[in-house]
Design a protein around this motif. Structure first.
Motif, PDB file in Angstrom:
ATOM      1  N   ARG A   1       0.927  -1.403  -0.043  1.00  0.00           N
ATOM      2  CA  ARG A   1       0.189   0.004   0.514  1.00  0.00           C
ATOM      3  C   ARG A   1       0.495   0.807   0.116  1.00  0.00           C
ATOM      4  N   VAL A   2       0.118   2.169  -0.518  1.00  0.00           N
ATOM      5  CA  VAL A   2       0.902   3.665  -0.975  1.00  0.00           C
ATOM      6  C   VAL A   2       1.525   3.888   0.868  1.00  0.00           C
ATOM      7  N   ASP A   3       0.415   4.085   1.467  1.00  0.00           N
ATOM      8  CA  ASP A   3       0.075   5.154   2.985  1.00  0.00           C
ATOM      9  C   ASP A   3       1.745   4.061   3.534  1.00  0.00           C
ATOM     10  N   ARG A   4       1.476   3.070   3.457  1.00  0.00           N
ATOM     11  CA  ARG A   4       2.654   1.975   4.336  1.00  0.00           C
ATOM     12  C   ARG A   4       4.069   1.847   4.232  1.00  0.00           C
TER      13      ARG A   4
ATOM     14  N   GLN B   1       4.899   5.276   5.148  1.00  0.00           N
ATOM     15  CA  GLN B   1       5.487   5.475   6.223  1.00  0.00           C
ATOM     16  C   GLN B   1       7.312   4.974   6.365  1.00  0.00           C
ATOM     17  N   HIS B   2       7.109   3.593   5.487  1.00  0.00           N
ATOM     18  CA  HIS B   2       8.062   2.882   5.919  1.00  0.00           C
ATOM     19  C   HIS B   2       9.690   3.543   5.093  1.00  0.00           C
ATOM     20  N   LEU B   3       9.662   4.176   4.216  1.00  0.00           N
ATOM     21  CA  LEU B   3      10.188   5.485   3.422  1.00  0.00           C
ATOM     22  C   LEU B   3      10.777   6.443   4.746  1.00  0.00           C
ATOM     23  N   PHE B   4      10.073   6.883   5.308  1.00  0.00           N
ATOM     24  CA  PHE B   4       9.968   8.533   6.286  1.00  0.00           C
ATOM     25  C   PHE B   4      11.133   7.942   7.691  1.00  0.00           C
TER      26      PHE B   4
ATOM     27  N   HIS C   1      12.992   4.373   7.748  1.00  0.00           N
ATOM     28  CA  HIS C   1      14.361   4.143   6.880  1.00  0.00           C
ATOM     29  C   HIS C   1      15.368   5.578   7.316  1.00  0.00           C
ATOM     30  N   GLN C   2      14.508   6.090   6.565  1.00  0.00           N
ATOM     31  CA  GLN C   2      15.324   7.680   6.362  1.00  0.00           C
ATOM     32  C   GLN C   2      16.133   8.283   8.119  1.00  0.00           C
ATOM     33  N   LEU C   3      15.336   7.787   8.542  1.00  0.00           N
ATOM     34  CA  LEU C   3      15.548   8.656  10.071  1.00  0.00           C
ATOM     35  C   LEU C   3      16.078   8.306  10.446  1.00  0.00           C
ATOM     36  N   HIS C   4      16.140   6.465  10.155  1.00  0.00           N
ATOM     37  CA  HIS C   4      17.373   5.688  10.976  1.00  0.00           C
ATOM     38  C   HIS C   4      18.631   5.649  10.682  1.00  0.00           C
ATOM     39  N   HIS C   5      18.338   5.837   9.229  1.00  0.00           N
ATOM     40  CA  HIS C   5      20.071   6.079   8.674  1.00  0.00           C
ATOM     41  C   HIS C   5      20.604   7.837   8.638  1.00  0.00           C
ATOM     42  N   ARG C   6      19.730   8.694   9.055  1.00  0.00           N
ATOM     43  CA  ARG C   6      20.978   9.845   9.540  1.00  0.00           C
ATOM     44  C   ARG C   6      20.844   9.770  11.084  1.00  0.00           C
ATOM     45  N   GLY C   7      20.617   8.326  11.748  1.00  0.00           N
ATOM     46  CA  GLY C   7      21.032   8.633  13.579  1.00  0.00           C
ATOM     47  C   GLY C   7      21.888   8.248  13.242  1.00  0.00           C
ATOM     48  N   GLN C   8      21.908   6.808  12.466  1.00  0.00           N
ATOM     49  CA  GLN C   8      23.142   6.309  12.695  1.00  0.00           C
ATOM     50  C   GLN C   8      24.732   7.034  11.793  1.00  0.00           C
ATOM     51  N   ALA C   9      24.048   8.043  10.742  1.00  0.00           N
ATOM     52  CA  ALA C   9      25.473   8.570  10.506  1.00  0.00           C
ATOM     53  C   ALA C   9      25.947   9.865  11.523  1.00  0.00           C
TER      54      ALA C   9
END
Length: 104
Positions: A40-43, A46-49, A51-59
């Protein structure tokens, strides 16, 4: 005159409509290593947003651990924040009016 915005901003805005819109519950085809899947588009958004936050935190954590001062990671997209991003956009050759169109 209608407000003009960057085509990618327009597409994201169309996709991020309220949950009552049928557009966010339709399926999209995603290519995975195991083959295409439907989500689904909404899911997916949500996953992309998240996941992007996760990688910013890792960096951020990796830079801190290495002793390098991490850069500003918050994005200043509100009109009132224009002075905070002005020098960086100028250095990158990005024209604010071209990206966002006219102000409110």
């Amino acid at each position: 005159m209608a407000k003009r915005c960057h085509p990618l901003n327009a597409r994201a805005g169309q996709a991020a409509t309220p949950r009552t819109s049928p557009r966010v519950t339709v399926g999209v085809r995603a290519l995975r290593a195991t083959g295409p899947v439907r989500e689904r588009v909404d899911r997916t958004l949500q996953h992309l947003f998240v996941h992007q936050l996760h990688h910013r935190g890792q960096a951020h954590a990796l830079l801190l651990a290495s002793g390098v001062a991490p850069p500003q990671l918050d994005e200043f997209f509100l009109a009132q924040d224009e002075p905070l991003r002005r020098a960086e956009l100028r250095a990158l050759g990005i024209d604010e009016q071209e990206v966002w169109g006219t102000d409110l």
